[in-house]
Write an enzyme that holds these catalytic residues in place. Structure first.
Site, PDB file in Angstrom:
ATOM      1  N   HIS A  72       0.830  -1.160   0.008  1.00 19.13           N
ATOM      2  CA  HIS A  72      -0.065   0.025  -0.135  1.00 19.13           C
ATOM      3  C   HIS A  72       0.702   0.996  -0.037  1.00 19.13           C
ATOM      4  O   HIS A  72       1.904   1.359   0.949  1.00 19.13           O
ATOM      5  CB  HIS A  72      -0.976   0.154   1.380  1.00 19.13           C
ATOM      6  CG  HIS A  72      -1.924  -0.886   1.210  1.00 19.13           C
ATOM      7  ND1 HIS A  72      -3.403  -0.514   1.078  1.00 19.13           N
ATOM      8  CD2 HIS A  72      -2.053  -2.261   0.967  1.00 19.13           C
ATOM      9  CE1 HIS A  72      -4.216  -1.558   0.962  1.00 19.13           C
ATOM     10  NE2 HIS A  72      -3.556  -2.523   0.842  1.00 19.13           N
ATOM     11  N   PRO A 288      -4.443   0.282  18.999  1.00 19.26           N
ATOM     12  CA  PRO A 288      -4.237  -0.118  17.337  1.00 19.26           C
ATOM     13  C   PRO A 288      -4.149   0.876  16.432  1.00 19.26           C
ATOM     14  O   PRO A 288      -4.031   0.326  15.322  1.00 19.26           O
ATOM     15  CB  PRO A 288      -5.253  -1.444  17.100  1.00 19.26           C
ATOM     16  CG  PRO A 288      -6.187  -1.198  18.207  1.00 19.26           C
ATOM     17  CD  PRO A 288      -5.703  -0.407  19.419  1.00 19.26           C
ATOM     18  N   LYS A 292       1.099  -0.056  15.135  1.00 13.54           N
ATOM     19  CA  LYS A 292       2.233  -0.352  15.701  1.00 13.54           C
ATOM     20  C   LYS A 292       2.774  -1.401  16.464  1.00 13.54           C
ATOM     21  O   LYS A 292       3.994  -1.681  16.373  1.00 13.54           O
ATOM     22  CB  LYS A 292       2.674   1.019  16.322  1.00 13.54           C
ATOM     23  CG  LYS A 292       2.689   2.356  15.408  1.00 13.54           C
ATOM     24  CD  LYS A 292       4.051   2.181  14.798  1.00 13.54           C
ATOM     25  CE  LYS A 292       3.905   3.356  13.524  1.00 13.54           C
ATOM     26  NZ  LYS A 292       3.771   2.727  11.876  1.00 13.54           N
TER      27      LYS A 292
HETATM   28  P1  FAD Z   1       1.577 -11.957  21.363  1.00 12.08           P
HETATM   29  O1  FAD Z   1       1.332 -12.055  19.723  1.00 12.08           O
HETATM   30  O2  FAD Z   1       0.662 -11.589  22.345  1.00 12.08           O
HETATM   31  O3  FAD Z   1       2.174 -13.379  21.721  1.00 12.08           O
HETATM   32  C1  FAD Z   1       2.518 -13.678  23.077  1.00 12.08           C
HETATM   33  C2  FAD Z   1       2.454 -15.244  23.098  1.00 12.08           C
HETATM   34  O4  FAD Z   1       2.681 -15.618  24.276  1.00 12.08           O
HETATM   35  C3  FAD Z   1       1.076 -15.836  22.706  1.00 12.08           C
HETATM   36  O5  FAD Z   1       0.944 -16.840  21.758  1.00 12.08           O
HETATM   37  C4  FAD Z   1       0.397 -16.112  24.092  1.00 12.08           C
HETATM   38  O6  FAD Z   1      -0.304 -17.229  24.051  1.00 12.08           O
HETATM   39  C5  FAD Z   1       1.778 -16.623  24.889  1.00 12.08           C
HETATM   40  N1  FAD Z   1       1.633 -16.700  26.198  1.00 12.08           N
HETATM   41  C6  FAD Z   1       1.340 -16.043  27.075  1.00 12.08           C
HETATM   42  N2  FAD Z   1       1.258 -16.303  28.405  1.00 12.08           N
HETATM   43  C7  FAD Z   1       2.029 -17.406  28.240  1.00 12.08           C
HETATM   44  C8  FAD Z   1       2.466 -18.195  29.207  1.00 12.08           C
HETATM   45  N3  FAD Z   1       2.273 -17.933  30.566  1.00 12.08           N
HETATM   46  N4  FAD Z   1       3.278 -19.212  28.897  1.00 12.08           N
HETATM   47  C9  FAD Z   1       3.705 -19.408  27.692  1.00 12.08           C
HETATM   48  N5  FAD Z   1       3.125 -18.581  26.581  1.00 12.08           N
HETATM   49  C10 FAD Z   1       2.285 -17.651  27.180  1.00 12.08           C
HETATM   50  N6  FAD Z   1       0.069  -4.380  15.616  1.00 12.08           N
HETATM   51  C11 FAD Z   1       0.573  -3.899  14.307  1.00 12.08           C
HETATM   52  O7  FAD Z   1       1.842  -3.670  14.315  1.00 12.08           O
HETATM   53  N7  FAD Z   1      -0.270  -3.349  13.203  1.00 12.08           N
HETATM   54  C12 FAD Z   1      -1.651  -3.538  13.231  1.00 12.08           C
HETATM   55  O8  FAD Z   1      -2.377  -3.430  12.210  1.00 12.08           O
HETATM   56  C13 FAD Z   1      -2.290  -4.129  14.418  1.00 12.08           C
HETATM   57  N8  FAD Z   1      -3.442  -4.322  14.820  1.00 12.08           N
HETATM   58  C14 FAD Z   1      -3.847  -5.101  15.774  1.00 12.08           C
HETATM   59  C15 FAD Z   1      -5.408  -5.357  15.670  1.00 12.08           C
HETATM   60  C16 FAD Z   1      -5.983  -6.035  16.691  1.00 12.08           C
HETATM   61  C17 FAD Z   1      -7.404  -6.501  16.941  1.00 12.08           C
HETATM   62  C18 FAD Z   1      -5.039  -6.440  18.021  1.00 12.08           C
HETATM   63  C19 FAD Z   1      -5.732  -7.214  19.182  1.00 12.08           C
HETATM   64  C20 FAD Z   1      -3.759  -6.034  18.070  1.00 12.08           C
HETATM   65  C21 FAD Z   1      -3.159  -5.308  16.945  1.00 12.08           C
HETATM   66  N9  FAD Z   1      -1.799  -5.186  16.828  1.00 12.08           N
HETATM   67  C22 FAD Z   1      -1.347  -4.562  15.742  1.00 12.08           C
HETATM   68  C23 FAD Z   1      -0.900  -5.578  18.077  1.00 12.08           C
HETATM   69  C24 FAD Z   1      -0.048  -6.726  17.499  1.00 12.08           C
HETATM   70  O9  FAD Z   1      -0.986  -7.958  17.252  1.00 12.08           O
HETATM   71  C25 FAD Z   1       0.548  -7.156  18.882  1.00 12.08           C
HETATM   72  O10 FAD Z   1       1.352  -6.172  19.058  1.00 12.08           O
HETATM   73  C26 FAD Z   1       1.348  -8.414  18.489  1.00 12.08           C
HETATM   74  O11 FAD Z   1       0.795  -9.777  18.662  1.00 12.08           O
HETATM   75  C27 FAD Z   1       2.448  -8.357  19.499  1.00 12.08           C
HETATM   76  O12 FAD Z   1       3.163  -9.868  19.602  1.00 12.08           O
HETATM   77  P2  FAD Z   1       4.039 -10.395  20.393  1.00 12.08           P
HETATM   78  O13 FAD Z   1       4.784 -11.566  20.014  1.00 12.08           O
HETATM   79  O14 FAD Z   1       4.742  -9.430  21.529  1.00 12.08           O
HETATM   80  O15 FAD Z   1       2.755 -10.810  21.611  1.00 12.08           O
HETATM   81  C1  DHB Z   2      -5.233  -3.260  10.667  1.00  7.28           C
HETATM   82  C2  DHB Z   2      -5.229  -3.012  12.024  1.00  7.28           C
HETATM   83  C3  DHB Z   2      -4.872  -1.692  12.616  1.00  7.28           C
HETATM   84  O1  DHB Z   2      -4.621  -1.663  13.932  1.00  7.28           O
HETATM   85  C4  DHB Z   2      -4.683  -0.690  11.625  1.00  7.28           C
HETATM   86  O2  DHB Z   2      -4.457   0.584  12.448  1.00  7.28           O
HETATM   87  C5  DHB Z   2      -4.857  -0.936  10.415  1.00  7.28           C
HETATM   88  C6  DHB Z   2      -5.261  -2.088   9.833  1.00  7.28           C
HETATM   89  C7  DHB Z   2      -5.748  -4.522  10.094  1.00  7.28           C
HETATM   90  O3  DHB Z   2      -5.941  -5.539  10.988  1.00  7.28           O
HETATM   91  O4  DHB Z   2      -5.715  -4.682   8.882  1.00  7.28           O
END
Ligand code: FAD
Ligand code: DHB
Length: 384
Positions: A72, A288, A292
């Site tokens: 995009h 969100p 980021k």
């Molecule tokens: P997580 O993905 O939360 O992974 C953590 C892992 O640890 C999980 O698999 C969990 O099951 C595991 N865990 C937890 N506790 C334990 C335990 N006690 N023992 C073992 N394992 C455990 N970010 C963007 O950059 N762009 C976007 O467009 C965006 N949109 C989003 C939209 C939504 C609806 C949501 C909810 C989030 C969005 N985010 C976005 C944020 C992004 O999804 C998170 O920042 C990302 O998942 C972070 O990754 P992580 O690996 O740090 O954590």
């Molecule tokens: C999406 C999620 C976001 O938080 C955003 O700012 C833009 C797009 C997505 O899931 O596509």
């Protein structure tokens, strides 16, 4: 059992760290609470910054991303009955974002780890971390994993951060008085680019996953439940908010996924204690709106990989000691940008008419001044 780096959590942060360490010849074991199927289906983020795409491609896990990801070169801000494009190609030449589902990144990383004989364990219960000051080890289900370093990649609700003794961390946080209802639907996107919409009824976002699957988000009350939102209500509300410009018609289709995400900001400083290093959502959360969270997790992991490579490669702890400081500059920039985008585009119940006028004035400024639009574009595509 012994490994160099014990990684808690198989989200994007934990899996990517394990993969990048493997490429540097450093061993790790990943312990994940959920099942493989669950983490591969968990629908979340979709916007990958240029730097995130580059990291995945350089690490050899970007083949499907390159094939199926949707590049995009701009986004639309929609308010006051008109759409306004923020053109990345003009404002931040050569930089763009790619839309590719987070669970696809997770699938690609799991496949790469398993193909390389990596040790990724799912459905691991009762994970606890110990000996953080000098001899770290992890216990789980009656087993013990000795390691030299523990990486806490277990997200916001994980066990790593709460294992740091009280008084060590400074916590900064904010809860927003609303949530996002997110859905996936089997319908072609009604727009080629993402649409961030501000209306008096609240915020809405039109995103996508493929030429046949769309992703939408609606600002909803903080206590909203999925049960309150039958499909017809969701489509009616999306239409009311997105069909706010003449000639735009929203395509609808079968809804295959629904979820409510609270809107919160959180930073724990420092992102390390003794032999424990936190990465991704375990250390920080952003609302969100700025897309980021996932990108910050990838950026943390890049920094941590370099630091661990210096440590295991030639015994230098300098980069590890400076890990938190190296990450926090980007973290706070993303915090500010996410707060700014959230404030710009959502309706706040306690806002008075004066506050709403300020918001509209700011939106007009951002979409008419090249300097202001560049600020948005530069932050959206991400720091180099
Ligand atoms: P997580 O993905 O939360 O992974 C953590 C892992 O640890 C999980 O698999 C969990 O099951 C595991 N865990 C937890 N506790 C334990 C335990 N006690 N023992 C073992 N394992 C455990 N970010 C963007 O950059 N762009 C976007 O467009 C965006 N949109 C989003 C939209 C939504 C609806 C949501 C909810 C989030 C969005 N985010 C976005 C944020 C992004 O999804 C998170 O920042 C990302 O998942 C972070 O990754 P992580 O690996 O740090 O954590
Ligand atoms: C999406 C999620 C976001 O938080 C955003 O700012 C833009 C797009 C997505 O899931 O596509």
């Amino acid at each position: 059992m012994r490994t160099q780096v014990g990684i808690i959590g198989a989200g994007p942060a934990g899996l990517l760290l394990s993969h990048l360490l493997h490429l540097r010849g450093i061993s790790s074991v990943v312990l994940e609470k959920r099942g493989r199927d669950y983490v591969e289906r968990r629908v979340r983020a979709g916007v990958l910054e240029q730097g995130t795409v580059d990291t995945l491609v350089e690490a050899g896990v970007g083949e499907r991303l390159r094939r199926e990801g949707l590049p995009h070169h701009g986004i639309e801000l929609r308010y006051g009955g008109a759409g306004h494009r923020i053109p990345f190609e003009k404002l931040v030449p050569g930089r763009s974002i790619t839309v590719y589902g987070q669970q696809e990144v997770v699938k690609d990383l799991i496949a790469a780890r398993l193909a390389a004989g990596g040790d990724v364990r799912f459905e691991i219960e009762d994970v606890a971390v110990h000996g953080l000051e000098s001899e770290p080890y992890v216990t789980f289900g009656g087993e013990r994993l000795d390691c030299e370093v523990i990486a806490g990649c277990d997200g916001f609700h994980g066990v790593s951060r709460p294992s740091i003794p009280e008084g060590v961390l400074s916590v900064f946080e904010r809860e927003y008085p609303f949530a996002w209802l997110g859905i996936l639907a089997k319908v072609a996107p009604s727009s080629e680019e993402l649409i961030y919409t501000r209306t008096e009824r609240g915020f809405a976002l039109h995103s996508m996953r493929s030429p046949t699957v769309s992703r939408f988000y609606l600002q909803v009350p903080a206590d909203a439940r999925v049960e309150d939102w039958p499909d017809e209500r969701i489509w009616a509300e999306l239409r009311a908010r997105l069909e706010s410009v003449p000639g735009f018609t929203l395509g609808t289709g079968e809804i295959t996924e629904k979820g409510v995400t609270p809107m919160r900001a959180f930073v724990a400083e420092p992102m390390q204690y003794g032999r424990l290093y936190l990465a991704g959502d375990a250390a920080h959360i952003v609302p969100p709106t700025g897309a980021k969270g996932l990108n910050l997790a990838v950026a943390d992991v890049r920094v941590l990989t370099e630091a661990l490579a210096a440590y295991f490669g030639h015994g230098s702890a300098e980069l590890l000691d400076g890990y938190s400081e190296a990450c926090l500059r980007r973290v706070w920039r993303a915090q500010h940008f996410s707060w700014w985008m959230t404030t710009l585009l959502h309706t706040f119940e306690d806002d008075d008419p004066y506050g709403r006028r300020l918001q509209m004035s700011y939106l007009e400024y951002v979409t008419s001044s090249e300097a202001a639009a560049t600020t948005l574009a530069e932050n959206y595509v991400g720091l180099p």
